[in-house]
Design a protein around this motif. Structure first.
Motif, PDB file in Angstrom:
ATOM      1  N   ALA A   1       0.859  -1.202   0.000  1.00  0.00           N
ATOM      2  CA  ALA A   1       0.000   0.000   0.000  1.00  0.00           C
ATOM      3  C   ALA A   1       0.883   1.236   0.000  1.00  0.00           C
ATOM      4  O   ALA A   1       2.095   1.154   0.238  1.00  0.00           O
ATOM      5  N   ASP A   2       0.274   2.368  -0.275  1.00  0.00           N
ATOM      6  CA  ASP A   2       0.963   3.654  -0.121  1.00  0.00           C
ATOM      7  C   ASP A   2       2.329   3.693  -0.823  1.00  0.00           C
ATOM      8  O   ASP A   2       3.342   4.072  -0.231  1.00  0.00           O
ATOM      9  N   ILE A   3       2.307   3.295  -2.071  1.00  0.00           N
ATOM     10  CA  ILE A   3       3.535   3.318  -2.874  1.00  0.00           C
ATOM     11  C   ILE A   3       3.907   4.766  -3.227  1.00  0.00           C
ATOM     12  O   ILE A   3       5.075   5.114  -3.338  1.00  0.00           O
ATOM     13  N   HIS A   4       2.899   5.617  -3.360  1.00  0.00           N
ATOM     14  CA  HIS A   4       3.130   7.051  -3.646  1.00  0.00           C
ATOM     15  C   HIS A   4       4.141   7.228  -4.776  1.00  0.00           C
ATOM     16  O   HIS A   4       5.133   7.957  -4.632  1.00  0.00           O
ATOM     17  N   LEU A   5       3.876   6.565  -5.880  1.00  0.00           N
ATOM     18  CA  LEU A   5       4.813   6.549  -7.000  1.00  0.00           C
ATOM     19  C   LEU A   5       5.146   7.963  -7.478  1.00  0.00           C
ATOM     20  O   LEU A   5       4.252   8.772  -7.717  1.00  0.00           O
TER      21      LEU A   5
ATOM     22  N   GLY B   1      -4.331   1.190  -1.943  1.00  0.00           N
ATOM     23  CA  GLY B   1      -4.537   2.631  -2.071  1.00  0.00           C
ATOM     24  C   GLY B   1      -3.278   3.473  -1.987  1.00  0.00           C
ATOM     25  O   GLY B   1      -2.255   3.043  -1.457  1.00  0.00           O
ATOM     26  N   ASP B   2      -3.383   4.701  -2.548  1.00  0.00           N
ATOM     27  CA  ASP B   2      -2.236   5.610  -2.654  1.00  0.00           C
ATOM     28  C   ASP B   2      -1.090   4.974  -3.446  1.00  0.00           C
ATOM     29  O   ASP B   2       0.076   5.096  -3.074  1.00  0.00           O
ATOM     30  N   LEU B   3      -1.465   4.319  -4.528  1.00  0.00           N
ATOM     31  CA  LEU B   3      -0.445   3.873  -5.479  1.00  0.00           C
ATOM     32  C   LEU B   3       0.269   5.101  -6.035  1.00  0.00           C
ATOM     33  O   LEU B   3       1.493   5.137  -6.144  1.00  0.00           O
TER      34      LEU B   3
ATOM     35  N   ASN C   1      -6.893   8.277  -0.794  1.00  0.00           N
ATOM     36  CA  ASN C   1      -7.118   9.720  -0.806  1.00  0.00           C
ATOM     37  C   ASN C   1      -6.141  10.450  -1.712  1.00  0.00           C
ATOM     38  O   ASN C   1      -6.481  11.469  -2.309  1.00  0.00           O
ATOM     39  N   HIS C   2      -4.920   9.919  -1.840  1.00  0.00           N
ATOM     40  CA  HIS C   2      -3.934  10.598  -2.688  1.00  0.00           C
ATOM     41  C   HIS C   2      -4.160  10.341  -4.174  1.00  0.00           C
ATOM     42  O   HIS C   2      -3.777  11.146  -5.007  1.00  0.00           O
ATOM     43  N   ASP C   3      -4.717   9.191  -4.507  1.00  0.00           N
ATOM     44  CA  ASP C   3      -4.929   8.911  -5.936  1.00  0.00           C
ATOM     45  C   ASP C   3      -6.420   8.682  -6.221  1.00  0.00           C
ATOM     46  O   ASP C   3      -6.799   7.879  -7.075  1.00  0.00           O
TER      47      ASP C   3
ATOM     48  N   GLY D   1      -4.631   0.280   3.815  1.00  0.00           N
ATOM     49  CA  GLY D   1      -3.695   1.324   3.396  1.00  0.00           C
ATOM     50  C   GLY D   1      -4.076   2.616   4.086  1.00  0.00           C
ATOM     51  O   GLY D   1      -5.136   2.720   4.695  1.00  0.00           O
ATOM     52  N   HIS D   2      -3.197   3.600   3.999  1.00  0.00           N
ATOM     53  CA  HIS D   2      -3.363   4.980   4.490  1.00  0.00           C
ATOM     54  C   HIS D   2      -2.362   5.314   5.591  1.00  0.00           C
ATOM     55  O   HIS D   2      -1.697   6.335   5.519  1.00  0.00           O
ATOM     56  N   ILE D   3      -2.261   4.480   6.620  1.00  0.00           N
ATOM     57  CA  ILE D   3      -1.285   4.734   7.672  1.00  0.00           C
ATOM     58  C   ILE D   3       0.060   4.174   7.189  1.00  0.00           C
ATOM     59  O   ILE D   3       0.134   3.010   6.780  1.00  0.00           O
ATOM     60  N   HIS D   4       1.102   5.017   7.233  1.00  0.00           N
ATOM     61  CA  HIS D   4       2.372   4.614   6.619  1.00  0.00           C
ATOM     62  C   HIS D   4       3.251   3.765   7.531  1.00  0.00           C
ATOM     63  O   HIS D   4       4.288   3.248   7.113  1.00  0.00           O
ATOM     64  N   GLN D   5       2.843   3.670   8.801  1.00  0.00           N
ATOM     65  CA  GLN D   5       3.585   2.819   9.737  1.00  0.00           C
ATOM     66  C   GLN D   5       2.937   1.433   9.742  1.00  0.00           C
ATOM     67  O   GLN D   5       1.759   1.307  10.062  1.00  0.00           O
TER      68      GLN D   5
END
Ligand SMILES: [Mn+2]
Length: 418
Positions: free
Chosen positions: A8-12, A57-59, A93-95, A193-197
Motif C-alpha cells: 500500500a501507499d507506494i506514492h509513485l 490505495g495511494d499507489l 485519498n492521494h490517488d 492502506g493509508h497509515i504509513h507505519q
C-alpha cells in the motif's frame, strides 16, 4: 498452499522531502526511490511466485506530473502479467478518481475496484474472493467497509480498504473504520492502506497495515516494504512476513551531549554515529537527521553556531561516503546549564530582557524592524526574510531557541556576571 503480497501507499514519483535541493545529495537515487521500491516489490512477487498482489490505495501520490508515472507503473505490471500474477488495487485519498486526471490503459492483469460501490473480484484459479471500493474523491468520510459484501463461502476472503482505523491521531480521518467492525465482518484478511507505519492490528482474522514501500521524509524512519502472506490448504493465514523494499532509509539519530565539553568531542561523536548508522542500512542510501540532546555547557555555543555546526556535520557525512549518505539536518534539543532565574537577579534590565525572551516569537517582530528591511541590500533582505517569515511553527521555535541561547550566553559572560 499459496502466497500473496499486500502492499500500500507506494506514492509513485512522490518527491522525498528535504533532500533534493542540496547538490551533494545523490540526487538521482533519491529522485527515483519510490520507483525503485515498486521495482523491488515486483521482483519480489515474481521470485516468491505469489498468486496475486494487492495494493491498498495511494499507489500514486496525486495527479501525475506527466505520463511517465503511468508508463512506469504499466511497465512493472506487465512483468507480473508475463508471470501470470494478477493485481488488485483500490484508489486512496492521494490517488482518488477525481484527483488523478490523466490515465493510461492498464495491462489486462490489473483489476481496479470501482469507487461508486464496493465490488468483488475472484481469483482466476484459486478459491479467493477480493472485496474493495476505491475513493472517488480525496475526502471520503463514510465508513466504506460497512457496505462491503458478505464473505464468499469456502473462499479465502480479502478486504482491500484505504482507511483511518480507529481514528488514528494525526492522520486525515479518511473512510474511518474500527477494529471490531473489521474483525467481525467475516473476511480472513483486511489489507489496509493509508497509515504509513506498518502494523498487524489483529491476527485470525488479519487486520494489517503494510505501511508504505519507501519512506519519504524524516518522520518515516525505519524499514519500509510489504507483507508476504502465506495461506495453507485449509485456507488459514499461516504466516505474515515483512519484506523490506526501500532503497533510501531515513534515520533520526539522537546524540546526548551531556558529557561532552567541547565542539571537537561533538564532531567526533557525530562522525561515529553517522558511520554506525550507515553500517545499519545494509547498502541503502542513508538519509539522516542528527538531534543533539542533553543538559550541556555547550548549549549556548551550539545554538550560536548552528549553521556552521550543520555544515561541519554535512562535511563529515560527505567525507565518510558522499554517495551513500545525505544529512537532512541537525536539530538542537540541548538544554542550558544556565539558570535564567539566577541571571535575572543581576539587575532589573537583565530581568526585563529575560522576561521578553520568554515570549519571543520571530514572526511577531515590531514594525521598525520590518521597515528596516527596505533599507538593506538584497542579500541581507533575503537572509532576514528567512528569519522573519519562518514557514512553520517548528522553524519559529528553533529561531526563538537560537536567539534565547545567544542572549543568555551574552548575559552570563558579560562583566556584571560574577
Ligand atoms: Mn498514503
Amino acid at each position: 498452499m499459496f502466497k500473496f503480497i499486500h502492499a500500500a501507499d507506494i506514492h509513485l514519483d512522490s518527491p522525498l522531502v528535504g533532500l533534493s535541493q542540496h547538490e551533494e545529495a545523490p540526487a538521482e537515487a533519491i529522485r527515483v526511490a519510490t520507483r525503485t521500491a515498486l521495482t523491488r516489490l515486483i521482483d519480489y512477487a515474481i521470485s516468491e511466485q505469489v498468486a496475486f498482489l494487492v495494493i491498498a490505495g495511494d499507489l500514486y501520490d496525486g495527479d501525475w506530473k506527466d505520463f511517465g508515472t503511468g508508463i512506469s507503473f504499466n511497465h512493472e505490471m506487465r512483468k507480473l502479467e508475463s508471470a501470470n500474477i494478477p493485481v488488485y488495487l483500490i484508489y486512496g485519498n492521494h490517488d482518488a478518481e477525481s484527483r488523478v486526471t490523466k490515465s493510461l490503459t492498464l495491462p489486462s492483469n490489473v483489476h481496479v475496484f470501482p469507487t461508486k460501490n464496493p465490488a468483488t473480484f475472484q481469483h482466476p484459479t484459486l478459491p479467493v474472493s477480493l472485496h474493495g471500493q476505491g475513493f472517488a474523491t480525496p475526502a471520503v468520510t463514510e465508513n466504506l467497509a460497512s457496505n462491503y459484501p458478505e464473505p464468499v463461502g469456502e473462499h479465502y476472503n480479502i478486504g482491500l480498504l484505504h482507511t483511518n482505523l480507529g481514528d488514528a491521531d494525526g492522520h486525515g480521518n479518511y473512510a474511518p473504520s474500527n477494529l471490531n467492525q473489521l474483525v467481525g465482518h467475516g473476511y480472513h484478511y483486511w489489507a489496509l492502506g493509508h497509515i504509513h507505519q506498518r502494523k498487524i492490528h489483529h491476527s485470525n482474522p488479519h487486520v494489517v497495515y503494510s505501511g508504505n514501500t519507501q519512506g519519504r521524509h524524516i518522520n518515516e524512519t525505519g524499514g519500509k516494504g510489504c507483507y508476504l502472506v502465506t495461506i495453507n490448504d485449509e485456507l488459514e493465514t499461516e504466516n505474515c512476513h515483512f519484506q523490506e523494499l526501500d532503497s533510501v532509509r531515513w534515520d533520526n539519530v539522537e546524540i546526548d551531549c551531556s558529557g561532552l565539553t567541547d565542539e571537537h568531542q561533538v564532531l567526533t561523536t557525530v562522525r561515529d554515529r553517522i558511520s554506525k548508522a550507515l553500517n545499519d542500512v545494509d547498502g541503502r542510501l542513508l538519509a539522516i537527521r542528527l538531534t543533539l540532546t542533553g543538559h550541556t555547557t555547550l548549549h549556548e555555543s551550539l545554538h550560536a553556531e548552528h549553521t556552521r555546526l550543520t555544515a561541519e556535520a554535512r562535511n563529515i557525512a560527505i567525507e565518510i561516503d558522499h554517495e551513500s549518505i545525505w544529512l537532512e539536518g541537525v536539530r538542537l534539543k540541548t538544554q542550558s546549564l544556565l539558570d535564567p532565574n539566577e541571571l535575572a537577579k543581576q539587575d532589573d534590565l537583565t530581568a526585563f530582557v529575560l522576561d521578553a525572551l520568554e515570549a519571543f516569537d520571530p514572526s511577531d517582530l515590531p514594525m521598525p524592524v520590518a521597515n528596516l528591511q527596505k533599507k538593506l541590500p538584497a542579500d541581507a533582505i533575503k537572509a532576514l526574510a528567512g528569519a522573519l517569515k519562518p514557514g512553520t511553527d517548528q522553524e519559529r521555535k528553533e529561531i526563538a531557541e537560537d536567539v534565547t541561547a545567544i542572549v543568555l550566553q551574552a548575559i552570563a559572560t558579560s562583566d556584571s556576571a560574577s
